[in-house]
Design an enzyme around this catalytic site. Structure first.
Site, PDB file in Angstrom:
ATOM      1  N   CYS A 102     -43.821 -12.394 -66.039  1.00 15.08           N
ATOM      2  CA  CYS A 102     -44.581 -12.511 -64.791  1.00 15.08           C
ATOM      3  C   CYS A 102     -44.895 -13.975 -64.475  1.00 15.08           C
ATOM      4  CB  CYS A 102     -45.876 -11.703 -64.855  1.00 15.08           C
ATOM      5  SG  CYS A 102     -46.766 -11.814 -63.296  1.00 15.08           S
ATOM      6  N   LYS A 141     -39.742  -7.758 -71.968  1.00 12.44           N
ATOM      7  CA  LYS A 141     -39.022  -8.113 -70.743  1.00 12.44           C
ATOM      8  C   LYS A 141     -39.296  -9.587 -70.490  1.00 12.44           C
ATOM      9  CE  LYS A 141     -38.363  -6.744 -65.928  1.00 12.44           C
ATOM     10  NZ  LYS A 141     -39.077  -7.804 -65.209  1.00 12.44           N
ATOM     11  N   ARG A 227     -35.471  -4.916 -56.821  1.00  9.41           N
ATOM     12  CA  ARG A 227     -35.527  -4.950 -55.357  1.00  9.41           C
ATOM     13  C   ARG A 227     -34.403  -4.153 -54.714  1.00  9.41           C
ATOM     14  NH1 ARG A 227     -35.808 -11.226 -55.292  1.00  9.41           N
ATOM     15  NH2 ARG A 227     -34.480 -10.761 -57.085  1.00  9.41           N
TER      16      ARG A 227
HETATM   17  C1  FMN Z   1     -42.933  -7.137 -55.943  1.00  8.48           C
HETATM   18  C2  FMN Z   1     -42.474  -7.327 -57.365  1.00  8.48           C
HETATM   19  C3  FMN Z   1     -43.291  -6.940 -58.410  1.00  8.48           C
HETATM   20  C4  FMN Z   1     -42.870  -7.116 -59.726  1.00  8.48           C
HETATM   21  N1  FMN Z   1     -43.671  -6.677 -60.752  1.00  8.48           N
HETATM   22  C5  FMN Z   1     -43.230  -6.750 -62.034  1.00  8.48           C
HETATM   23  C6  FMN Z   1     -43.971  -6.169 -63.095  1.00  8.48           C
HETATM   24  O1  FMN Z   1     -45.033  -5.569 -62.909  1.00  8.48           O
HETATM   25  N2  FMN Z   1     -43.474  -6.310 -64.357  1.00  8.48           N
HETATM   26  C7  FMN Z   1     -42.293  -6.963 -64.612  1.00  8.48           C
HETATM   27  O2  FMN Z   1     -41.885  -7.047 -65.771  1.00  8.48           O
HETATM   28  N3  FMN Z   1     -41.568  -7.476 -63.622  1.00  8.48           N
HETATM   29  C8  FMN Z   1     -41.992  -7.380 -62.347  1.00  8.48           C
HETATM   30  N4  FMN Z   1     -41.212  -7.850 -61.335  1.00  8.48           N
HETATM   31  C9  FMN Z   1     -39.893  -8.417 -61.643  1.00  8.48           C
HETATM   32  C10 FMN Z   1     -38.830  -7.318 -61.569  1.00  8.48           C
HETATM   33  O3  FMN Z   1     -39.061  -6.325 -62.524  1.00  8.48           O
HETATM   34  C11 FMN Z   1     -37.415  -7.902 -61.792  1.00  8.48           C
HETATM   35  O4  FMN Z   1     -37.370  -8.510 -63.060  1.00  8.48           O
HETATM   36  C12 FMN Z   1     -37.032  -8.933 -60.729  1.00  8.48           C
HETATM   37  O5  FMN Z   1     -37.389  -8.484 -59.442  1.00  8.48           O
HETATM   38  C13 FMN Z   1     -35.521  -9.212 -60.768  1.00  8.48           C
HETATM   39  O6  FMN Z   1     -34.778  -8.055 -60.581  1.00  8.48           O
HETATM   40  P1  FMN Z   1     -34.132  -7.658 -59.129  1.00  8.48           P
HETATM   41  O7  FMN Z   1     -33.349  -8.845 -58.666  1.00  8.48           O
HETATM   42  O8  FMN Z   1     -33.301  -6.461 -59.422  1.00  8.48           O
HETATM   43  O9  FMN Z   1     -35.287  -7.390 -58.213  1.00  8.48           O
HETATM   44  C14 FMN Z   1     -41.615  -7.714 -60.015  1.00  8.48           C
HETATM   45  C15 FMN Z   1     -40.797  -8.095 -58.946  1.00  8.48           C
HETATM   46  C16 FMN Z   1     -41.206  -7.904 -57.638  1.00  8.48           C
HETATM   47  C17 FMN Z   1     -40.284  -8.305 -56.515  1.00  8.48           C
END
Ligand code: FMN
Length: 333
Positions: A102, A141, A227
């Protein structure tokens, strides 16, 4: 299929935790559409949980229908994390995950999330403490590191493996990067080549083809999608179809209508706080590429109540389904 300690994840396709979005209602919807092997709660504060915060406790609400389901924690205090781990175990989760990615200021200021990637001594102590507290499958993660000049994914990965962590999900951006630029998939390949435990690749998968390409290019054991699943929750199923040379599901207007309806119904059943905001958000993702969807989104955003959102959706789809029009998406909202 991958094995995370004694937990089988099949197919090895994961829904990313996303705070404010991937609540139990959303996770159930994803599971119902098929193809998703593991879901995770939104990140939950160990501090909040152990101080009896209702908000944190609510984050750990799940239904059996979601299984296997992982609880994700964040924090920086080993004893609080140990206590929170015992709570997660008592709640019957299938696995526990520690958030080391995060980038949010509020979280890193308290040394949680990605801040722990530059506090490796403290991180080691935390991982050892959680490992000693539970026999549950335990995953982390991570991001690539704090900044371009502090890439620590392999170092942290090896340390975690030695301590007995059972799998790692990896979003290869740095904290400094936030969500800008691209995730560097070559770092996923590097981590995979350095470890024996499963590595789940994450970052910028927006089509089923991207998922196959990530697996091919990095050798990762599974993929995690965030996303991309918001605007296309059928993605998990499509990945399975692509890998098995089946025709890909192409959701039509009726399928989108039913999905929105089910989502709203679940929100009402759960009496979800802030349901109107979630309804607006959800309706906006799922009306992309539907003729006149932009006009609908505008009218939904102006709605004052949950029932008004519902009425506008009903009215829109009644017209769209009765007389489908070949009109282009209007780029207004
Ligand atoms: C709005 C939002 C909230 C997120 N909240 C978390 C979370 O609570 N825990 C976490 O490990 N990653 C969180 N992430 C990161 C996502 O899990 C992920 O690692 C990141 O979006 C990249 O993957 P993607 O390109 O498929 O979205 C968040 C991402 C977004 C956009």
């Amino acid at each position: 299929m991958i094995r995370i300690k004694d937990l089988i994840v099949d197919p090895p396709t994961f829904l990313s935790p996303m705070a404010g979005l991937t609540d139990s209602v959303f996770r159930r919807l994803i599971k119902r559409l098929g193809g998703c092997g593991l879901v995770m709660t939104e990140f939950t504060s160990a501090e909040g949980l152990t101080r009896n915060s209702l908000k944190s406790k609510r984050m750990l609400f799940y239904h059996d229908e979601e299984r296997p389901v992982t609880a994700q924690l964040f924090g920086a205090d080993p004893s609080r994390l140990a206590e929170a781990t015992r709570m997660v175990e008592d709640l019957g989760f299938d696995a526990i995950d520690l958030n080391l990615g995060c980038p949010a200021k509020k979280v890193v200021k308290a040394c949680g999330g990605s801040a722990l990637l530059r506090e490796t001594k403290l991180l080691e102590q935390i991982l050892k403490t959680i490992r000693a507290t539970t026999d549950m499958p335990f995953t982390i993660k991570i991001r690539a590191g704090w900044s371009e000049s502090e890439i620590v994914s392999v170092q942290v990965g090896k340390m975690a493996e030695d301590i007995g962590i059972n799998a790692i999900a990896f979003h290869p951006r740095t904290r400094v990067q936030g969500f800008a630029g691209h995730s560097d998939w070559s770092l996923i390949g590097e981590l995979k080549a350095s470890l024996k435990i499963p590595v789940v690749g994450n970052g910028d998968i927006v089509t089923p083809e991207d998922a196959s390409r990530m697996k091919r290019e990095t050798g990762c054991d599974g993929v995690m999608i965030g996303r991309g699943a918001l605007s296309n929750p059928w993605m998990f199923r499509q990945i399975h179809e692509l890998e098995n040379r089946l025709p890909l599901t192409q959701p039509d207007v009726t399928a989108k209508y039913h999905l929105i309806k089910s989502y709203f119904q679940l929100l009402f059943e759960e009496e979800t706080p802030g349901a109107i905001g979630k309804m607006k958000q959800f309706a906006s993702w799922f009306t992309h590429a539907i003729p006149y969807g932009a006009a609908l989104r505008k009218s939904i955003y102006e709605s004052q109540s949950e029932s008004e959102v519902m009425e506008r959706i009903e009215e829109f789809f009644r017209t769209a389904l009765a007389a489908p029009v070949e009109a282009p998406e209007l780029n207004v909202a």
